[in-house]
Design a protein around this motif. Sequence first.
Motif, PDB file in Angstrom:
ATOM      1  N   PRO A 245      39.304 -33.805 -25.957  1.00 33.29           N
ATOM      2  CA  PRO A 245      37.901 -33.100 -25.517  1.00 33.29           C
ATOM      3  C   PRO A 245      36.876 -33.015 -26.680  1.00 33.29           C
ATOM      4  CG  PRO A 245      39.970 -31.433 -25.596  1.00 33.29           C
ATOM      5  CD  PRO A 245      40.545 -32.850 -25.722  1.00 33.29           C
ATOM      6  N   SER A 246      37.395 -33.230 -27.958  1.00 31.66           N
ATOM      7  CA  SER A 246      36.377 -33.200 -28.836  1.00 31.66           C
ATOM      8  C   SER A 246      35.493 -34.289 -29.075  1.00 31.66           C
ATOM      9  CB  SER A 246      37.062 -32.997 -30.390  1.00 31.66           C
ATOM     10  OG  SER A 246      37.976 -34.128 -30.623  1.00 31.66           O
ATOM     11  N   ARG A 247      36.014 -35.249 -28.235  1.00 33.60           N
ATOM     12  CA  ARG A 247      34.918 -36.483 -28.223  1.00 33.60           C
ATOM     13  C   ARG A 247      33.555 -36.090 -27.222  1.00 33.60           C
ATOM     14  NH1 ARG A 247      37.563 -42.383 -27.857  1.00 33.60           N
ATOM     15  NH2 ARG A 247      39.104 -42.029 -29.305  1.00 33.60           N
ATOM     16  N   ASP A 248      33.815 -34.937 -26.674  1.00 37.88           N
ATOM     17  CA  ASP A 248      32.588 -34.595 -25.876  1.00 37.88           C
ATOM     18  C   ASP A 248      31.523 -33.998 -26.947  1.00 37.88           C
ATOM     19  OD1 ASP A 248      33.466 -35.733 -23.522  1.00 37.88           O
ATOM     20  OD2 ASP A 248      34.303 -33.910 -22.952  1.00 37.88           O
ATOM     21  N   MET A 249      32.217 -33.424 -28.022  1.00 39.44           N
ATOM     22  CA  MET A 249      31.108 -32.853 -29.049  1.00 39.44           C
ATOM     23  C   MET A 249      30.009 -33.566 -29.307  1.00 39.44           C
ATOM     24  SD  MET A 249      33.879 -31.018 -31.723  1.00 39.44           S
ATOM     25  CE  MET A 249      32.872 -30.403 -32.891  1.00 39.44           C
ATOM     26  N   GLN A 250      30.073 -34.789 -29.358  1.00 39.75           N
ATOM     27  CA  GLN A 250      29.147 -35.783 -29.743  1.00 39.75           C
ATOM     28  C   GLN A 250      28.810 -36.760 -28.407  1.00 39.75           C
ATOM     29  OE1 GLN A 250      30.605 -37.515 -33.134  1.00 39.75           O
ATOM     30  NE2 GLN A 250      30.273 -35.776 -34.525  1.00 39.75           N
ATOM     31  N   ASP A 251      27.812 -36.496 -27.956  1.00 36.76           N
ATOM     32  CA  ASP A 251      27.470 -37.399 -26.740  1.00 36.76           C
ATOM     33  C   ASP A 251      27.241 -38.935 -27.278  1.00 36.76           C
ATOM     34  OD1 ASP A 251      27.709 -35.563 -25.056  1.00 36.76           O
ATOM     35  OD2 ASP A 251      25.805 -34.703 -25.137  1.00 36.76           O
ATOM     36  N   THR A 252      27.994 -39.746 -26.805  1.00 39.43           N
ATOM     37  CA  THR A 252      28.054 -41.047 -27.541  1.00 39.43           C
ATOM     38  C   THR A 252      27.221 -42.183 -26.570  1.00 39.43           C
ATOM     39  OG1 THR A 252      30.287 -40.321 -28.150  1.00 39.43           O
ATOM     40  CG2 THR A 252      29.629 -42.778 -28.477  1.00 39.43           C
ATOM     41  N   PHE A 253      26.520 -42.873 -27.350  1.00 37.09           N
ATOM     42  CA  PHE A 253      26.043 -44.322 -26.691  1.00 37.09           C
ATOM     43  C   PHE A 253      27.096 -45.279 -26.799  1.00 37.09           C
ATOM     44  CE2 PHE A 253      21.868 -42.340 -28.179  1.00 37.09           C
ATOM     45  CZ  PHE A 253      21.187 -42.190 -26.866  1.00 37.09           C
ATOM     46  N   PHE A 254      27.565 -45.627 -25.601  1.00 32.64           N
ATOM     47  CA  PHE A 254      28.656 -46.895 -25.724  1.00 32.64           C
ATOM     48  C   PHE A 254      27.935 -48.099 -25.405  1.00 32.64           C
ATOM     49  CE2 PHE A 254      30.880 -43.035 -24.376  1.00 32.64           C
ATOM     50  CZ  PHE A 254      31.886 -43.134 -24.955  1.00 32.64           C
ATOM     51  N   ILE A 255      28.259 -49.143 -26.054  1.00 34.04           N
ATOM     52  CA  ILE A 255      27.636 -50.186 -25.996  1.00 34.04           C
ATOM     53  C   ILE A 255      28.501 -51.502 -25.165  1.00 34.04           C
ATOM     54  CG2 ILE A 255      27.390 -52.596 -27.359  1.00 34.04           C
ATOM     55  CD1 ILE A 255      26.049 -50.789 -29.634  1.00 34.04           C
ATOM     56  N   THR A 256      29.734 -51.169 -25.007  1.00 35.66           N
ATOM     57  CA  THR A 256      30.409 -52.249 -24.154  1.00 35.66           C
ATOM     58  C   THR A 256      31.156 -51.291 -23.091  1.00 35.66           C
ATOM     59  OG1 THR A 256      32.115 -51.871 -25.679  1.00 35.66           O
ATOM     60  CG2 THR A 256      30.881 -53.886 -25.668  1.00 35.66           C
ATOM     61  N   GLU A 257      31.328 -51.820 -21.893  1.00 27.47           N
ATOM     62  CA  GLU A 257      31.816 -51.027 -21.052  1.00 27.47           C
ATOM     63  C   GLU A 257      33.476 -50.413 -20.979  1.00 27.47           C
ATOM     64  OE1 GLU A 257      31.423 -52.082 -16.461  1.00 27.47           O
ATOM     65  OE2 GLU A 257      29.783 -52.882 -17.484  1.00 27.47           O
ATOM     66  N   ASP A 258      34.182 -51.242 -21.842  1.00 27.29           N
ATOM     67  CA  ASP A 258      35.379 -50.864 -22.189  1.00 27.29           C
ATOM     68  C   ASP A 258      35.299 -49.435 -23.040  1.00 27.29           C
ATOM     69  OD1 ASP A 258      34.704 -51.785 -24.853  1.00 27.29           O
ATOM     70  OD2 ASP A 258      36.312 -53.283 -24.746  1.00 27.29           O
ATOM     71  N   LYS A 259      34.106 -49.178 -23.504  1.00 21.84           N
ATOM     72  CA  LYS A 259      33.797 -47.938 -24.430  1.00 21.84           C
ATOM     73  C   LYS A 259      34.335 -48.299 -25.908  1.00 21.84           C
ATOM     74  CE  LYS A 259      32.992 -44.544 -21.253  1.00 21.84           C
ATOM     75  NZ  LYS A 259      33.081 -43.221 -20.973  1.00 21.84           N
ATOM     76  N   ASN A 260      34.860 -49.405 -26.196  1.00 25.88           N
ATOM     77  CA  ASN A 260      35.436 -49.711 -27.557  1.00 25.88           C
ATOM     78  C   ASN A 260      34.455 -49.995 -28.634  1.00 25.88           C
ATOM     79  OD1 ASN A 260      37.746 -50.082 -29.130  1.00 25.88           O
ATOM     80  ND2 ASN A 260      37.086 -52.232 -29.281  1.00 25.88           N
ATOM     81  N   THR A 261      33.144 -50.203 -28.051  1.00 25.42           N
ATOM     82  CA  THR A 261      32.039 -50.475 -29.265  1.00 25.42           C
ATOM     83  C   THR A 261      31.004 -49.470 -28.785  1.00 25.42           C
ATOM     84  OG1 THR A 261      32.424 -52.725 -28.937  1.00 25.42           O
ATOM     85  CG2 THR A 261      30.576 -52.294 -30.398  1.00 25.42           C
ATOM     86  N   VAL A 262      30.594 -48.616 -30.022  1.00 24.82           N
ATOM     87  CA  VAL A 262      29.561 -47.615 -29.755  1.00 24.82           C
ATOM     88  C   VAL A 262      28.472 -47.638 -31.067  1.00 24.82           C
ATOM     89  CG1 VAL A 262      31.548 -46.130 -28.953  1.00 24.82           C
ATOM     90  CG2 VAL A 262      30.947 -45.922 -31.339  1.00 24.82           C
ATOM     91  N   LEU A 263      27.478 -46.974 -30.613  1.00 21.82           N
ATOM     92  CA  LEU A 263      26.719 -46.691 -31.860  1.00 21.82           C
ATOM     93  C   LEU A 263      27.144 -45.564 -32.584  1.00 21.82           C
ATOM     94  CD1 LEU A 263      23.125 -46.842 -30.083  1.00 21.82           C
ATOM     95  CD2 LEU A 263      24.261 -48.531 -31.701  1.00 21.82           C
ATOM     96  N   ARG A 264      27.500 -45.493 -33.875  1.00 20.61           N
ATOM     97  CA  ARG A 264      28.125 -44.458 -34.371  1.00 20.61           C
ATOM     98  C   ARG A 264      27.614 -43.190 -34.422  1.00 20.61           C
ATOM     99  NH1 ARG A 264      27.074 -46.118 -40.762  1.00 20.61           N
ATOM    100  NH2 ARG A 264      24.793 -45.722 -40.679  1.00 20.61           N
TER     101      ARG A 264
END
Length: 341
Positions: A148-167
């Motif tokens: 759940p802590s991933r929701d602490m920071q709303d992430t911009f995902f770059i790829t659909e598999d969510k493996n690449t993100v803007l830090r």
Amino acid sequence: MDLFEKIKQVTEEINSEVIQNSESLEKFRIKYIGTKGLIKDLMGEMKNIPNERKREFGQVLNEVKNLAEEKWMGLKEKFDQTESSIDKGIDYTAPGYPSSIGTKHPVSIVRDRMIQIFEKIGFSVFEGPEIEDDWHNFTALNTPQDHPSRDMQDTFFITEDKNTVLRTHTSSAQIRAMETQKPPIRIITPGRVFRNETISARAHCSFHQVEGLYIDENVSFADLKQTVYYFAKEMFGSENVRFRPSFFPFTEPSAEMDISCFICDQKGCAVCKGSGWVEIGGCGMVDPNVLKNCNIDSEKYTGFAFGMGVERITMLKYQINDLRLFWENDTRFLKQFVTEG
Ligand code: PHE
């Protein structure tokens, strides 16, 4: 007068003409090489020259023509260059206009100052990429998938598999440092981070952090607090910092750091939301799981980490009450900030 004599005389005249400016040059052109000029006249005399001397006459006439043309051309070039600038109103003796050079952005000024402050106590700069993989931004930081802590920071995902993100923080660079360096590690990771947040006076979808990491034997929470106090004193001339217990997946225990609101002098304003305190970041003792993920012996080493928002600190330092000003590139705003020593 003998026409040959006449040519000789014209030649001498051409040689002795002193021409000072383009006006007299134009007179020279009309007089010698113009359509009604002396050389044209002489050409008209060709019919009066006996046949056996025509060739010779043509030759000397050509010479004088070339002489006049060359003199004219050379001077014309010279006058064009110098006089055209006068024609255009350029006065080389006038004092120059001061050319306005840009100023350093306040966020850059404060970031550089932060770096300077931490370098003074032995931290060195370590940088990582803005586009990160899941491992460095989350998983290695003790934030497994679906935590759940991933929701602490709303992430911009770059790829659909969510493996690449803007830090979402520069903690990702700290993982890279721990993967490649051996303790003692004492680094700061300045850089730009991204979060899918609504833009307001105190938040933006892109901002800057300076995070710090110190790993060695016997590093304690007291060291962390002392480092933050030192920073506040150097940056604001005040140690008015408070630590609030908090939670981060990658630190245990964790705290949030607040600094007294210099914008309203703790009277309460929009930036401190009336509380008199402004959060400048998070900190804590590095979770042993994070050390293990980076192959650092968590029995032998402990460490502290902190992360601060540069925009927040800049707002406090310069009493700026709206973070959006940093993005508008209004030079009236930007030119107010001078670089500190
Ligand atoms: N990475 C955290 C953030 O961006 C800040 C932090 C860094 C907290 C280091 C604890 C330790 O919010």
